[in-house]
Design an enzyme around this catalytic site. Structure first.
Site, short mmCIF file in Angstrom:
data_model
loop_
_atom_site.label_atom_id
_atom_site.label_comp_id
_atom_site.label_asym_id
_atom_site.label_seq_id
_atom_site.Cartn_x
_atom_site.Cartn_y
_atom_site.Cartn_z
N GLU A 437 0.83 -1.20 0.00
CA GLU A 437 0.00 0.00 0.00
C GLU A 437 0.87 1.25 0.00
O GLU A 437 1.65 1.48 0.92
CB GLU A 437 -0.89 -0.01 1.25
CG GLU A 437 -1.66 1.27 1.47
CD GLU A 437 -2.47 1.25 2.78
OE1 GLU A 437 -2.46 0.21 3.47
OE2 GLU A 437 -3.08 2.29 3.09
N ASP A 512 -1.23 -1.12 5.62
CA ASP A 512 -1.16 -0.56 6.96
C ASP A 512 -2.17 -1.25 7.86
O ASP A 512 -3.20 -1.71 7.40
CB ASP A 512 -1.50 0.94 6.92
CG ASP A 512 -0.41 1.75 6.23
OD1 ASP A 512 0.71 1.23 6.10
OD2 ASP A 512 -0.71 2.88 5.81
N ASP A 514 -4.47 -0.21 9.61
CA ASP A 514 -5.53 0.72 9.98
C ASP A 514 -6.74 0.50 9.07
O ASP A 514 -6.77 -0.44 8.27
CB ASP A 514 -5.03 2.18 9.89
CG ASP A 514 -4.62 2.54 8.46
OD1 ASP A 514 -4.84 1.71 7.53
OD2 ASP A 514 -4.10 3.64 8.26
N ASP A 516 -7.98 2.14 6.51
CA ASP A 516 -7.71 2.22 5.07
C ASP A 516 -7.02 0.95 4.57
O ASP A 516 -7.33 0.45 3.50
CB ASP A 516 -6.81 3.42 4.75
CG ASP A 516 -7.65 4.67 4.53
OD1 ASP A 516 -8.89 4.54 4.51
OD2 ASP A 516 -7.06 5.75 4.39
#
Ligand code: 0RA
Length: 647
Positions: A437, A512, A514, A516
């Site tokens: 990413e 990541d 998180d 997203d």
């Protein structure tokens, strides 16, 4: 030595000894009978016992089945059928129930020859379950009595005894798989539940109860009066449907029973499940072929029929040859279930129905009833035609798009995407591709990796949501094209994925930790699931797990992947420590990224499994599809875990 009631050793005849030796064969070569001694084989035993009760239900004598998973991993299956017969079998001279449990392939076929319609994939006989069990106990209620017998590793250790009186009938089998045979005897409730649910859909009205004494919250009752109509509704649960009531037909000819349920949704994918004698024929076969032919023909006949008043007329290029099968199956969800006496299962996994007589029967029954349905429901056929015609247009557009893409640069082999940092290893089996990413993490990964076998493809932002897009859009999207080209695969609408072209045998998604990152991960999984499913099925897709925390103490660094472990560690640490929380991959330097997330010696990667394509599909549809309500519901339910999930 088994003793009878009078405490005399039971005299076995030559015939009986032969029977018992048969079971030794199953213990010596279990894989020959159940395929493997891993998880598949273990669950095969459950299927086998349940299938016997289902046979009794199909014969019309049983409507309740209860499956209990006990804490010691033994399994009980209870039905309210007629009860396995107990009279003395004239060849073995043993009670029929004892014969069924000790003679290979005795199954339900003994006695009245036409009794059962099962067979094929399962149908190895419950005696195989007995042979591969540490112990097994059978209880039969019939003729006003309750009979009981116990076996250990296939051999009777008691006689068939009358233990009680009853007014009921039925069979109860409890067994514990033999740890000497199986790698692990832990029964997976989700695998069992999936099969029981399928069986309940396929056998309308049969109530199947699942009780898991290890995890009571998993207890479920599967019971569908609507049978495969409810199955189709369930498959389309989170989708926008073209008509609310599935089209349903059943028919019978020459002892072959067929049932079909059809409903279209607004999506672009085809989901047609076929079954023969309750066995999911994953490779299709004559019933599926007959279905496809009749569906295409009936729709084209309607389209060409000039005598229907007020019918909408279509004129467009490409329609001269009529609609193709792919056109009329866009957005189609269907279940085809056939039941027949001597099913022939063929193909690599023995899940392709071979009986040639089935093709014509399915297609003639479907043809007749579907054309009648169309005449009576002009609005419905109109919607199907509109959808099929737009599929035809899209097919033309996709062909042009693919040609364009091929000419320009993307798809021909060799033209690797510019931002791919490839590795030097030649053997695809040992090559890994990281889908990373963002460009910055991509940069760190390029520096931190082992150039020999690790390739990096940075992905910019979010990829296209393939659930909502047609194939030509998918194939022309830049990020997706880069992934496909880098992997070496040819992804197209009619090509079966050829994994011999695969350039990396591990494709690792690294995002990541998180929201997203979760989103990008889901998008990628949807892409693989929809367009490169074989990669998932063959276990080629992995998810990297970057650490969430770095704990520094005593001049040491330790990484933590969840809060709990970190807290546990801190408790024990009295003196000086420092915690760094990683919000993204970008916060790690190349060496740290290597050490925590990429180095095969120290990293944690999770293989993406597709145990249950059906439930994965449901999840993807819900999270990614057009319907907003179920998604809201999901986010609401999981709001504690995910603060903002902007799907
Ligand atoms: C053979 C014949 C009959 C019933 C069964 C087998 C039978 C087998 C199983 C296995 C699990 N549950 C079962 N229930 C029945 C019919 C005997 C009769 O005519 O009563």
């Amino acid at each position: 030595m088994v003793k009878n009631k009078a405490n005399d050793p039971v005299q076995y005849t030559a015939k009986q000894i032969q029977v018992l030796e048969g079971l030794e064969a199953a213990r010596k070569r279990p894989s020959m009978y159940i395929g493997s001694t891993g998880s598949r084989g273990l669950h095969h035993l459950v299927d086998e016992v349940v299938d016997n009760s289902i046979d009794e239900a199909m014969a019309g004598y049983c409507n309740k089945i209860k499956v209990i998973l006990h804490t010691d991993n033994s399994v009980t299956v209870i039905d309210n059928g007629r009860g396995i017969p107990v009279d003395i079998h004239n060849i073995t001279k043993l009670p029929a129930v004892t014969t069924v449990l000790t003679k290979l392939h005795a199954g339900g076929k003994f006695g009245s020859g036409s009794y059962q319609v099962s067979g094929g994939l399962h149908g190895v006989g419950v005696s195989v379950v007995n042979a591969l069990s540490e112990w097994l106990e059978v209880t039969v209620s019939r003729d006003k009595k309750v009979y009981w017998q116990r076996f250990e590793r296939g051999k009777p250790v008691s006689e068939l005894e009358v233990i009680d009186k009853t007014t009921k009938t039925g069979t109860q089998i409890t067994y514990r798989s033999d740890p000497e045979i199986f790698e692990d005897i832990n029964v997976n409730v989700d695998i069992v539940a999936h099969r029981l649910k399928e069986l309940a859909f396929l056998n309308a009205g049969v109530k199947i109860e699942l009780i898991d004494e290890r995890e009571p919250e998993k207890n479920t009752v599967f019971h569908y009066e609507g049978g495969i109509v409810e199955f189709v509704k369930y498959l389309n649960k989170n989708k926008d449907v073209l008509f609310s009531k599935p089209f349903y037909i059943s028919g019978k000819k020459d002892d072959i029973e067929i049932e079909i349920a059809i409903q279209y949704n607004a999506g672009y994918l085809e989901n047609v499940l076929s079954f023969a004698n309750n066995i999911h024929t994953e490779e299709g076969g004559t019933h599926l072929a007959g279905f496809k032919t009749a569906l295409t023909k009936t729709i084209n006949d309607y389209l060409k029929n000039d005598s229907i008043p007020n019918a909408k007329r279509y004129s467009l290029k490409g329609l001269e040859q009529g609609l193709l099968g792919n056109d009329v199956r866009e957005g189609l969800t269907a279940v085809i279930s056939v039941k027949l006496l001597n099913p022939q299962f063929e193909g690599q996994t023995k899940t392709k129905l071979g009986n040639s007589e089935v093709r014509g029967i399915v297609s003639s029954i479907l043809n007749e009833k579907l054309s009648g349905f169309f005449i009576e429901n002009p609005d419905t056929i109109q919607k199907i035609l509109d959808k099929s015609i737009s599929a035809l247009k899209a097919r033309e557009a996709a062909r042009r798009a693919r040609e364009l893409v091929r000419q320009k640069n993307g798809f021909s082999l060799g033209a690797l995407p510019g931002k791919l940092a490839d590795c030097s290893e030649k053997d695809p089996l040992h090559r890994e591709l990281f889908l990373v990413e963002g460009d910055s993490a991509g940069g760190s990964a390029k520096q931190g990796r082992d150039r020999k076998f690790q390739a990096i493809l940075p992905l910019r932002g979010k990829i296209l949501n393939v659930e909502k897009a047609r194939i030509h859009k998918v194939l022309t999207n830049n990020e997706i094209r880069a992934i496909i080209t880098a992997s070496g695969l040819q992804v197209g609408e009619d090509d079966e994925l050829d994994l011999s072209q695969l350039r990396y045998h591990k494709i690792i998604i690294m995002t990541d930790a998180d929201v997203d990152g979760e989103h990008i991960k889901t998008l990628l999984l949807t892409l693989f699931y929809r367009y490169m499913r074989k990669l998932v099925e063959e276990g080629k897709i992995f998810i990297a797990r970057p650490p969430l925390y770095k704990l520094s103490y005593n001049q040491k660094n330790e990484y933590f992947y969840n809060e709990e472990e970190l807290q546990k560690k801190i408790k024990d640490l009295k003196g000086n420590y420092n915690i760094q929380r990683y919000k993204g991959l970008g916060e790690m330097n190349p060496a740290q990224l290597w050490e925590t997330t990429m180095n095969p010696e120290t990293r944690v990667v999770k293989r993406v499994e597709l145990e249950d394509a059906l439930e994965a599909d449901e999840m993807f549809t819900m999270l990614m599809g057009g319907k907003v309500e179920p998604r809201k519901e999901f986010i609401y339910q999981h709001s504690a875990e995910v603060l903002e999930l902007d799907v």
